[in-house]
Design a protein around this motif. Structure first.
Motif, PDB file in Angstrom:
ATOM      1  N   SER A  41       0.826  -1.209   0.000  1.00  7.45           N
ATOM      2  CA  SER A  41       0.000   0.000   0.000  1.00  7.45           C
ATOM      3  C   SER A  41       0.860   1.260   0.000  1.00  7.45           C
ATOM      4  O   SER A  41       0.523   2.245  -0.662  1.00  7.45           O
ATOM      5  CB  SER A  41      -0.945   0.000   1.204  1.00  7.45           C
ATOM      6  N   TYR A  42       1.968   1.235   0.716  1.00  9.60           N
ATOM      7  CA  TYR A  42       2.869   2.392   0.740  1.00  9.60           C
ATOM      8  C   TYR A  42       3.497   2.604  -0.638  1.00  9.60           C
ATOM      9  O   TYR A  42       3.545   3.723  -1.142  1.00  9.60           O
ATOM     10  CB  TYR A  42       3.961   2.186   1.787  1.00  9.60           C
ATOM     11  N   LYS A  43       3.948   1.518  -1.242  1.00 12.24           N
ATOM     12  CA  LYS A  43       4.584   1.616  -2.563  1.00 12.24           C
ATOM     13  C   LYS A  43       3.601   2.167  -3.603  1.00 12.24           C
ATOM     14  O   LYS A  43       3.960   3.026  -4.411  1.00 12.24           O
ATOM     15  CB  LYS A  43       5.092   0.248  -3.012  1.00 12.24           C
ATOM     16  N   LEU A  44       2.365   1.664  -3.564  1.00  9.07           N
ATOM     17  CA  LEU A  44       1.366   2.127  -4.528  1.00  9.07           C
ATOM     18  C   LEU A  44       1.006   3.590  -4.294  1.00  9.07           C
ATOM     19  O   LEU A  44       0.881   4.372  -5.242  1.00  9.07           O
ATOM     20  CB  LEU A  44       0.113   1.249  -4.449  1.00  9.07           C
ATOM     21  N   GLY A  45       0.845   3.972  -3.037  1.00 11.14           N
ATOM     22  CA  GLY A  45       0.525   5.358  -2.719  1.00 11.14           C
ATOM     23  C   GLY A  45       1.626   6.308  -3.143  1.00 11.14           C
ATOM     24  O   GLY A  45       1.371   7.386  -3.694  1.00 11.14           O
ATOM     25  N   GLN A  46       2.872   5.907  -2.911  1.00 11.68           N
ATOM     26  CA  GLN A  46       4.008   6.739  -3.310  1.00 11.68           C
ATOM     27  C   GLN A  46       4.042   6.909  -4.827  1.00 11.68           C
ATOM     28  O   GLN A  46       4.265   8.008  -5.336  1.00 11.68           O
ATOM     29  CB  GLN A  46       5.303   6.101  -2.811  1.00 11.68           C
ATOM     30  N   ALA A  47       3.789   5.824  -5.561  1.00 11.36           N
ATOM     31  CA  ALA A  47       3.782   5.899  -7.021  1.00 11.36           C
ATOM     32  C   ALA A  47       2.635   6.775  -7.521  1.00 11.36           C
ATOM     33  O   ALA A  47       2.801   7.536  -8.484  1.00 11.36           O
ATOM     34  CB  ALA A  47       3.671   4.496  -7.614  1.00 11.36           C
ATOM     35  N   MET A  48       1.491   6.699  -6.849  1.00  9.95           N
ATOM     36  CA  MET A  48       0.354   7.532  -7.252  1.00  9.95           C
ATOM     37  C   MET A  48       0.658   9.013  -7.042  1.00  9.95           C
ATOM     38  O   MET A  48       0.337   9.843  -7.890  1.00  9.95           O
ATOM     39  CB  MET A  48      -0.894   7.131  -6.476  1.00  9.95           C
ATOM     40  N   ILE A  49       1.293   9.326  -5.944  1.00  9.46           N
ATOM     41  CA  ILE A  49       1.655  10.724  -5.679  1.00  9.46           C
ATOM     42  C   ILE A  49       2.646  11.223  -6.726  1.00  9.46           C
ATOM     43  O   ILE A  49       2.503  12.313  -7.280  1.00  9.46           O
ATOM     44  CB  ILE A  49       2.217  10.878  -4.259  1.00  9.46           C
ATOM     45  N   GLU A  50       3.660  10.417  -7.013  1.00 14.32           N
ATOM     46  CA  GLU A  50       4.688  10.830  -7.975  1.00 14.32           C
ATOM     47  C   GLU A  50       4.119  10.998  -9.382  1.00 14.32           C
ATOM     48  O   GLU A  50       4.515  11.904 -10.110  1.00 14.32           O
ATOM     49  CB  GLU A  50       5.822   9.803  -7.998  1.00 14.32           C
ATOM     50  N   ASN A  51       3.179  10.126  -9.761  1.00 16.31           N
ATOM     51  CA  ASN A  51       2.650  10.157 -11.133  1.00 16.31           C
ATOM     52  C   ASN A  51       1.454  11.081 -11.298  1.00 16.31           C
ATOM     53  O   ASN A  51       0.968  11.263 -12.414  1.00 16.31           O
ATOM     54  CB  ASN A  51       2.279   8.745 -11.585  1.00 16.31           C
ATOM     55  N   SER A  52       0.947  11.664 -10.214  1.00 16.77           N
ATOM     56  CA  SER A  52      -0.235  12.513 -10.322  1.00 16.77           C
ATOM     57  C   SER A  52       0.114  13.966 -10.616  1.00 16.77           C
ATOM     58  O   SER A  52      -0.755  14.825 -10.575  1.00 16.77           O
ATOM     59  CB  SER A  52      -1.046  12.435  -9.030  1.00 16.77           C
ATOM     60  N   LYS A  53       1.343  14.231 -10.950  1.00 24.60           N
ATOM     61  CA  LYS A  53       1.775  15.613 -11.156  1.00 24.60           C
ATOM     62  C   LYS A  53       1.729  16.057 -12.614  1.00 24.60           C
ATOM     63  O   LYS A  53       2.036  17.207 -12.908  1.00 24.60           O
ATOM     64  CB  LYS A  53       3.179  15.796 -10.582  1.00 24.60           C
ATOM     65  N   SER A  54       1.361  15.139 -13.506  1.00 23.17           N
ATOM     66  CA  SER A  54       1.282  15.515 -14.918  1.00 23.17           C
ATOM     67  C   SER A  54       0.265  14.627 -15.636  1.00 23.17           C
ATOM     68  O   SER A  54      -0.096  13.557 -15.146  1.00 23.17           O
ATOM     69  CB  SER A  54       2.652  15.377 -15.592  1.00 23.17           C
ATOM     70  N   ILE A  55      -0.136  15.061 -16.800  1.00 24.50           N
ATOM     71  CA  ILE A  55      -1.069  14.271 -17.616  1.00 24.50           C
ATOM     72  C   ILE A  55      -0.421  12.958 -18.022  1.00 24.50           C
ATOM     73  O   ILE A  55      -1.049  11.902 -17.962  1.00 24.50           O
ATOM     74  CB  ILE A  55      -1.499  15.079 -18.876  1.00 24.50           C
ATOM     75  N   LEU A  56       0.834  13.019 -18.416  1.00 25.75           N
ATOM     76  CA  LEU A  56       1.555  11.798 -18.802  1.00 25.75           C
ATOM     77  C   LEU A  56       1.622  10.828 -17.623  1.00 25.75           C
ATOM     78  O   LEU A  56       1.499   9.616 -17.801  1.00 25.75           O
ATOM     79  CB  LEU A  56       2.971  12.145 -19.285  1.00 25.75           C
ATOM     80  N   GLY A  57       1.796  11.359 -16.426  1.00 28.66           N
ATOM     81  CA  GLY A  57       1.829  10.518 -15.226  1.00 28.66           C
ATOM     82  C   GLY A  57       0.514   9.796 -15.014  1.00 28.66           C
ATOM     83  O   GLY A  57       0.494   8.619 -14.659  1.00 28.66           O
ATOM     84  N   TYR A  58      -0.601  10.501 -15.241  1.00 28.34           N
ATOM     85  CA  TYR A  58      -1.912   9.864 -15.100  1.00 28.34           C
ATOM     86  C   TYR A  58      -2.094   8.754 -16.131  1.00 28.34           C
ATOM     87  O   TYR A  58      -2.676   7.712 -15.837  1.00 28.34           O
ATOM     88  CB  TYR A  58      -3.038  10.892 -15.249  1.00 28.34           C
ATOM     89  N   LEU A  59      -1.605   8.981 -17.339  1.00 26.77           N
ATOM     90  CA  LEU A  59      -1.727   7.963 -18.379  1.00 26.77           C
ATOM     91  C   LEU A  59      -0.843   6.751 -18.088  1.00 26.77           C
ATOM     92  O   LEU A  59      -1.203   5.618 -18.396  1.00 26.77           O
ATOM     93  CB  LEU A  59      -1.363   8.557 -19.741  1.00 26.77           C
ATOM     94  N   ARG A  60       0.278   7.006 -17.490  1.00 30.06           N
ATOM     95  CA  ARG A  60       1.252   5.955 -17.206  1.00 30.06           C
ATOM     96  C   ARG A  60       0.922   5.205 -15.913  1.00 30.06           C
ATOM     97  O   ARG A  60       1.379   4.082 -15.699  1.00 30.06           O
ATOM     98  CB  ARG A  60       2.627   6.618 -17.104  1.00 30.06           C
ATOM     99  N   MET A  61       0.115   5.794 -15.042  1.00 30.75           N
ATOM    100  CA  MET A  61      -0.119   5.261 -13.701  1.00 30.75           C
ATOM    101  C   MET A  61      -0.606   3.810 -13.661  1.00 30.75           C
ATOM    102  O   MET A  61      -0.084   3.023 -12.867  1.00 30.75           O
ATOM    103  CB  MET A  61      -1.081   6.157 -12.928  1.00 30.75           C
ATOM    104  N   PRO A  62      -1.575   3.385 -14.466  1.00 31.80           N
ATOM    105  CA  PRO A  62      -2.009   1.976 -14.370  1.00 31.80           C
ATOM    106  C   PRO A  62      -0.876   0.982 -14.631  1.00 31.80           C
ATOM    107  O   PRO A  62      -0.786  -0.051 -13.979  1.00 31.80           O
ATOM    108  CB  PRO A  62      -3.090   1.851 -15.441  1.00 31.80           C
ATOM    109  N   TYR A  63      -0.009   1.321 -15.554  1.00 27.37           N
ATOM    110  CA  TYR A  63       1.106   0.434 -15.871  1.00 27.37           C
ATOM    111  C   TYR A  63       2.124   0.400 -14.733  1.00 27.37           C
ATOM    112  O   TYR A  63       2.633  -0.664 -14.377  1.00 27.37           O
ATOM    113  CB  TYR A  63       1.786   0.875 -17.169  1.00 27.37           C
ATOM    114  N   VAL A  64       2.392   1.558 -14.175  1.00 24.82           N
ATOM    115  CA  VAL A  64       3.338   1.643 -13.063  1.00 24.82           C
ATOM    116  C   VAL A  64       2.797   0.875 -11.859  1.00 24.82           C
ATOM    117  O   VAL A  64       3.527   0.097 -11.227  1.00 24.82           O
ATOM    118  CB  VAL A  64       3.610   3.119 -12.687  1.00 24.82           C
ATOM    119  N   LEU A  65       1.529   1.062 -11.539  1.00 27.03           N
ATOM    120  CA  LEU A  65       0.943   0.374 -10.392  1.00 27.03           C
ATOM    121  C   LEU A  65       0.918  -1.137 -10.599  1.00 27.03           C
ATOM    122  O   LEU A  65       1.184  -1.902  -9.663  1.00 27.03           O
ATOM    123  CB  LEU A  65      -0.466   0.904 -10.125  1.00 27.03           C
ATOM    124  N   SER A  66       0.618  -1.556 -11.805  1.00 28.07           N
ATOM    125  CA  SER A  66       0.625  -2.985 -12.110  1.00 28.07           C
ATOM    126  C   SER A  66       2.033  -3.564 -11.961  1.00 28.07           C
ATOM    127  O   SER A  66       2.209  -4.651 -11.406  1.00 28.07           O
ATOM    128  CB  SER A  66       0.103  -3.218 -13.520  1.00 28.07           C
TER     129      SER A  66
END
Length: 84
Positions: A37-62
Motif C-alpha cells: 500500500s505504501y509503494k502504490l501510494g508513493q507511485a500515485m503521488i509521484e505520477n499525479s503531477k502531470s497528464i503523462l503521469g496519469y496515463l502511465r499510472m495503471p502500468y506503473v501500479l501494475s
C-alpha cells in the motif's frame, strides 16, 4: 596517505555502511515502506503531477504490484530455507 592505509579505511567504511544498511532494513520505517500500500501510494503521488503521469499510472501500479508479489515469494522461500 599511504595506499594500504587508504584501502584499509575504505574497507572499514564499506563494512560500516553494510552494517548500517542491515540495521536500517530492520527498522520500522523500512518495514512500512516495504508494504504494498505504501509503494502504490508513493507511485500515485509521484505520477499525479502531470497528464503523462496519469496515463502511465495503471502500468506503473501494475508493475509495482507484480514486483512486490515476486519479492514476497522470494522472501518466503528464504524464510523456509532458514527454518529448515
Amino acid at each position: 596517505m599511504d595506499p594500504i592505509k587508504l584501502a584499509s579505511l575504505q574497507n572499514q567504511i564499506n563494512t560500516l555502511k553494510t552494517q548500517l544498511s542491515n540495521t536500517q532494513a530492520n527498522s520500522a520505517k523500512a518495514r512500512i515502506q516495504n508494504q504494498l500500500s505504501y509503494k502504490l501510494g508513493q507511485a500515485m503521488i509521484e505520477n499525479s503531477k502531470s497528464i503523462l503521469g496519469y496515463l502511465r499510472m495503471p502500468y506503473v501500479l501494475s508493475y509495482i504490484k507484480d514486483k512486490h508479489k515476486q519479492e514476497q515469494k522470494i522472501y518466503q522461500e528464504k524464510i523456509k530455507k532458514i527454518l529448515l
